[in-house]
Design an enzyme around this catalytic site. Structure first.
Site, PDB file in Angstrom:
ATOM      1  N   ALA A  71       0.436  -1.158   0.223  1.00  0.00           N
ATOM      2  CA  ALA A  71      -0.378  -0.108  -0.027  1.00  0.00           C
ATOM      3  C   ALA A  71       0.751   0.957   0.201  1.00  0.00           C
ATOM      4  CB  ALA A  71      -0.649  -0.211   0.779  1.00  0.00           C
ATOM      5  N   THR A  72       2.224   0.901   0.682  1.00  0.00           N
ATOM      6  CA  THR A  72       3.232   2.476   0.473  1.00  0.00           C
ATOM      7  C   THR A  72       3.350   2.717  -0.510  1.00  0.00           C
ATOM      8  OG1 THR A  72       4.085   1.366   2.991  1.00  0.00           O
ATOM      9  CG2 THR A  72       4.760   3.150   1.397  1.00  0.00           C
ATOM     10  N   ASN A 153      -5.406   2.709  11.106  1.00  0.00           N
ATOM     11  CA  ASN A 153      -4.943   2.321  11.511  1.00  0.00           C
ATOM     12  C   ASN A 153      -5.209   2.033  13.052  1.00  0.00           C
ATOM     13  OD1 ASN A 153      -3.389   4.619  11.031  1.00  0.00           O
ATOM     14  ND2 ASN A 153      -1.545   3.577  11.210  1.00  0.00           N
ATOM     15  N   SER A 201      -3.273  -3.503   0.697  1.00  0.00           N
ATOM     16  CA  SER A 201      -1.825  -4.280   0.780  1.00  0.00           C
ATOM     17  C   SER A 201      -2.268  -5.929   1.529  1.00  0.00           C
ATOM     18  CB  SER A 201      -1.246  -3.917   2.174  1.00  0.00           C
ATOM     19  OG  SER A 201       0.324  -3.333   2.027  1.00  0.00           O
ATOM     20  N   ALA A 202      -2.248  -6.864   0.669  1.00  0.00           N
ATOM     21  CA  ALA A 202      -2.904  -7.920   1.475  1.00  0.00           C
ATOM     22  C   ALA A 202      -2.282  -8.994   2.667  1.00  0.00           C
ATOM     23  CB  ALA A 202      -1.988  -9.209   0.200  1.00  0.00           C
ATOM     24  N   HIS A 203      -1.348  -8.015   3.344  1.00  0.00           N
ATOM     25  CA  HIS A 203      -0.793  -9.587   4.805  1.00  0.00           C
ATOM     26  C   HIS A 203      -1.726  -8.062   5.662  1.00  0.00           C
ATOM     27  CE1 HIS A 203       1.703  -5.783   6.458  1.00  0.00           C
ATOM     28  NE2 HIS A 203       1.162  -5.086   4.898  1.00  0.00           N
ATOM     29  N   THR A 239       8.435  -7.513 -13.113  1.00  0.00           N
ATOM     30  CA  THR A 239       7.857  -9.560 -13.707  1.00  0.00           C
ATOM     31  C   THR A 239       6.857  -8.955 -12.721  1.00  0.00           C
ATOM     32  OG1 THR A 239       9.671 -10.167 -14.169  1.00  0.00           O
ATOM     33  CG2 THR A 239       8.262 -11.604 -13.846  1.00  0.00           C
ATOM     34  N   CYS A 326       4.836   1.074  12.301  1.00  0.00           N
ATOM     35  CA  CYS A 326       6.075   2.155  11.666  1.00  0.00           C
ATOM     36  C   CYS A 326       6.598   3.370  11.916  1.00  0.00           C
ATOM     37  CB  CYS A 326       5.525   1.901  10.271  1.00  0.00           C
ATOM     38  SG  CYS A 326       4.740   2.951  10.091  1.00  0.00           S
TER      39      CYS A 326
HETATM   40  N1  C6P Z   1       0.312  -0.127   8.676  1.00  0.00           N
HETATM   41  C1  C6P Z   1       0.390  -0.668  11.445  1.00  0.00           C
HETATM   42  O1  C6P Z   1       0.780  -0.582  12.274  1.00  0.00           O
HETATM   43  P1  C6P Z   1       2.147  -1.500   4.054  1.00  0.00           P
HETATM   44  O2  C6P Z   1       3.153  -1.135   4.673  1.00  0.00           O
HETATM   45  O3  C6P Z   1       3.220  -0.371   2.443  1.00  0.00           O
HETATM   46  O4  C6P Z   1       1.891  -2.786   3.221  1.00  0.00           O
HETATM   47  O5  C6P Z   1       1.434  -0.634   4.825  1.00  0.00           O
HETATM   48  C2  C6P Z   1       1.170   0.788   4.915  1.00  0.00           C
HETATM   49  C3  C6P Z   1       0.267   1.324   5.669  1.00  0.00           C
HETATM   50  C4  C6P Z   1      -0.456   2.422   4.463  1.00  0.00           C
HETATM   51  N2  C6P Z   1      -1.842   2.892   4.755  1.00  0.00           N
HETATM   52  C5  C6P Z   1      -2.267   2.405   6.301  1.00  0.00           C
HETATM   53  C6  C6P Z   1      -3.654   2.647   7.033  1.00  0.00           C
HETATM   54  C7  C6P Z   1      -1.560   1.457   7.157  1.00  0.00           C
HETATM   55  O6  C6P Z   1      -2.288   0.825   8.416  1.00  0.00           O
HETATM   56  C8  C6P Z   1      -0.232   0.473   6.912  1.00  0.00           C
HETATM   57  C9  C6P Z   1       0.075  -0.297   7.422  1.00  0.00           C
HETATM   58  C10 C6P Z   1       0.893  -0.519  10.263  1.00  0.00           C
HETATM   59  O7  C6P Z   1      -0.525   0.288  11.522  1.00  0.00           O
HETATM   60  C11 C6P Z   1       2.567  -0.560   9.638  1.00  0.00           C
HETATM   61  S1  C6P Z   1       2.662   1.042   9.687  1.00  0.00           S
END
Ligand code: C6P
Length: 407
Positions: A71-72, A153, A201-203, A239, A326
Site C-alpha cells: 500500500a505504501t 489503523n 495491502s494483502a498482509h 515482472t 512503523c
Molecule cells: N500500517 C500499522 O501498524 P504497507 O506497509 O505498505 O503494507 O502498508 C502501509 C499502510 C498504509 N496505510 C495504512 C492505513 C496502514 O495501516 C499501513 C500499515 C501498519 O498500522 C504498519 S506501519
C-alpha cells in the site's frame, strides 16, 4: 500461551493462502510475459486472482485493479502521479488530506510540499474522523486531489467515505482513499461509493507481505510510478509476482466472502475484551465501537505509560502496539490521540489491540487477566515512584480527557 493482538500491523498468512501460493515457486515459475508455455500456463491463475479482487470489492469491468508491492507504493503512486499529471503543468496546485493518515501518505505529502504543492492537512473531530463538511469547505478550483483514509489503523474509526466521495464527484475533484484497514474488515463496495483510487495491502487480511494493489475507477489515466516493461498494460512495470498475486486473490476471497459473519464473531470477542478492560478505573477507549472496524481497540490507561505496558504484555507473550508499527521505534506521544485532542500525558498511554479471525476466546480470557494484572503492577510502581519524586506542578493523573473518550 501466545497471543497476537497486532493484526493492524500485519496478519498471519492463512495456511490456505500459503497452500495456493506454493506451486508458483518451483513448478509454475514461468514469467507471465513469456510466450512459451512456462509463462502462459500462469495466466489462468493470474486471471483468477484478478477476478477474486474484483469480486471482493464489487469493482466494475471498466475499472482497473493494478497489483503493486504494498500500500505504501500504491499511496505514493497516486499522490506523485496526480502531482505529475495535474499540478506540474500549473493547472492545479492543491491536495487535501488529513492529519491522521499513515506516514506513506503524510511523508509523501511533505515531499510534495517541498516541490511547491499546497497541502491542507484536515483536522479530525473528537472521534478521530474528518467530517464531510470540513472536506467541502477546503476544496477550491485549484484542488487536484482529496486523499482520506477509509479506516484508521490506530483507532479503527471508519471515515465517511461515501459522503466525501459524493462531495468530490460534485466538485470534480479526484478522490483517493487509503483502504488498507478497511478491505477485509468492513464491506468495501466500489460500485456503491464514488472513489477514484483505493490502496490496499494483502498482509492486512491474511495474505502475504510484499503485494498490494491500487484500484483505479474507470481505468482513468494516471502516469506510472515505475517505468519499464509492458506489464499491467504499462501501468506498473516489473515482472509479475505470481505467487504473491495468487495469494492475495485467495486471501481477499477468504476475508470477504463471509465478511458479516466473520466480523460479527471478531466484534463479539473485541467487545468482550473492551468491556472487561473498561472495568479498570481511569481507562478510556477512543471512538464509538459501532463506528470502528470490528477488530480494533485503542485504549488509554491513565498513569500507565504505553511503552511500559507493551513491555509487560510482551513478557506475558502478548503482542500489541502503541500505534502504527512503523512509528513504534520513537517514544513520542501517539499522534492520532493528540490530533483528537488528548493531552500529551494521555497520548503517551495508548495501547492498540487488534484482533483477527484467528483470535480465540481463550486468548481473550488470558489477555484480560494478564492486562489487568499488568495495569495493577505498573500503577503500583508509578505510585511508589510518585511518593519519592512528586511531579512538580500537578497532581498525578491530572490530564485533559476529551469527553468522547470517557466511558
Ligand atoms: N500500517 C500499522 O501498524 P504497507 O506497509 O505498505 O503494507 O502498508 C502501509 C499502510 C498504509 N496505510 C495504512 C492505513 C496502514 O495501516 C499501513 C500499515 C501498519 O498500522 C504498519 S506501519
Amino acid at each position: 500461551m501466545q497471543v497476537y493482538l497486532d493484526n493492524n500491523a500485519t496478519t498471519m498468512t492463512d495456511p490456505q493462502v500459503v497452500e495456493v501460493m506454493q506451486p508458483f515457486f518451483s513448478e509454475l515459475y514461468g514469467n507471465p510475459s513469456s510466450l512459451h508455455k512456462f509463462g502462459t500456463s500462469t495466466h489462468p491463475y493470474l486471471r483468477k486472482a484478478i477476478d477474486q479482487v474484483y469480486t471482493a470489492l464489487n469493482a466494475s469491468d471498466d475499472d482497473d485493479i493494478v497489483f503493486t508491492s504494498c500500500a505504501t507504493e500504491s499511496n505514493n503512486w497516486v499522490l506523485k502521479s496526480v502531482f505529475n499529471d495535474y499540478i506540474v503543468n500549473g493547472e492545479k496546485d492543491h491536495i487535501i488530506t488529513t492529519e491522521v493518515e499513515h506516514p506513506s501518505v503524510l511523508s509523501t505529502c511533505r515531499w510534495l510540499e517541498e516541490q511547491g504543492v499546497k497541502v491542507t492537512y484536515l483536522p479530525v473531530n473528537e472521534e478521530g474522523i474528518v467530517e464531510p463538511h470540513t472536506v467541502k469547505s477546503f476544496i477550491t478550483e485549484k484542488t487536484a486531489l482529496v486523499s482520506v483514509m477509509w479506516a484508521s489503523n490506530e483507532t479503527g474509526m471508519i471515515f465517511p467515505i461515501k459522503e466525501i466521495g459524493e462531495i468530490c464527484k460534485e466538485k470534480g475533484v479526484l478522490f483517493h482513499s487509503d483502504g488498507v484497514q478497511a478491505v477485509g474488515k468492513i464491506s468495501v463496495d466500489l460500485q456503491d461509493v464514488h472513489v477514484d483510487f483505493v490502496s490496499m495491502s494483502a498482509h492486512k487480511f491474511h495474505g502475504p507481505k510484499g503485494v498490494g494493489a491500487l484500484y483505479i475507477k474507470d481505468s482513468q489515466a494516471l502516469s506510472p510510478l515505475l517505468h519499464g516493461g509492458e506489464q499491467m498494460g504499462h501501468r506498473r512495470s516489473g515482472t509479475l509476482n505470481v505467487p504473491y498475486i495468487v495469494g492475495m486473490g485467495k486471501a481477499i476471497e477468504l476475508a470477504t466472502s463471509n465478511i458479516e459473519e466473520t466480523m460479527a464473531k471478531i466484534r463479539a470477542k473485541r467487545d468482550r475484551l473492551e468491556d472487561a478492560l473498561l472495568e479498570l478505573s481511569d481507562t478510556f477507549v477512543v471512538g464509538d465501537r459501532e463506528k470502528r472496524t470490528p477488530n480494533t481497540i485503542l485504549i488509554s490507561i491513565r498513569g500507565v505509560e504505553g511503552e511500559g505496558m507493551l513491555w509487560d504484555l510482551n513478557n506475558g507473550q502478548i503482542g500489541a502496539s502503541t500505534g502504527s508499527a512503523c512509528a513504534s521505534e520513537d517514544l513520542e506521544a501517539n499522534s492520532v490521540m493528540l490530533a483528537i485532542g488528548a493531552d500529551n500525558e494521555l497520548a503517551h498511554t495508548g495501547i492498540r489491540l487488534s484482533l483477527s479471525r484467528f483470535t480465540t476466546d481463550e486468548e481473550i480470557d488470558y489477555t484480560i487477566d494478564h492486562f489487568k494484572k499488568a495495569v495493577a503492577r505498573l500503577r503500583a510502581i508509578s505510585s511508589s515512584f510518585a511518593k519519592v519524586a512528586p511531579t512538580p506542578g500537578g497532581e498525578a493523573g491530572e490530564c485533559h480527557i476529551p469527553h468522547h473518550m470517557a466511558h
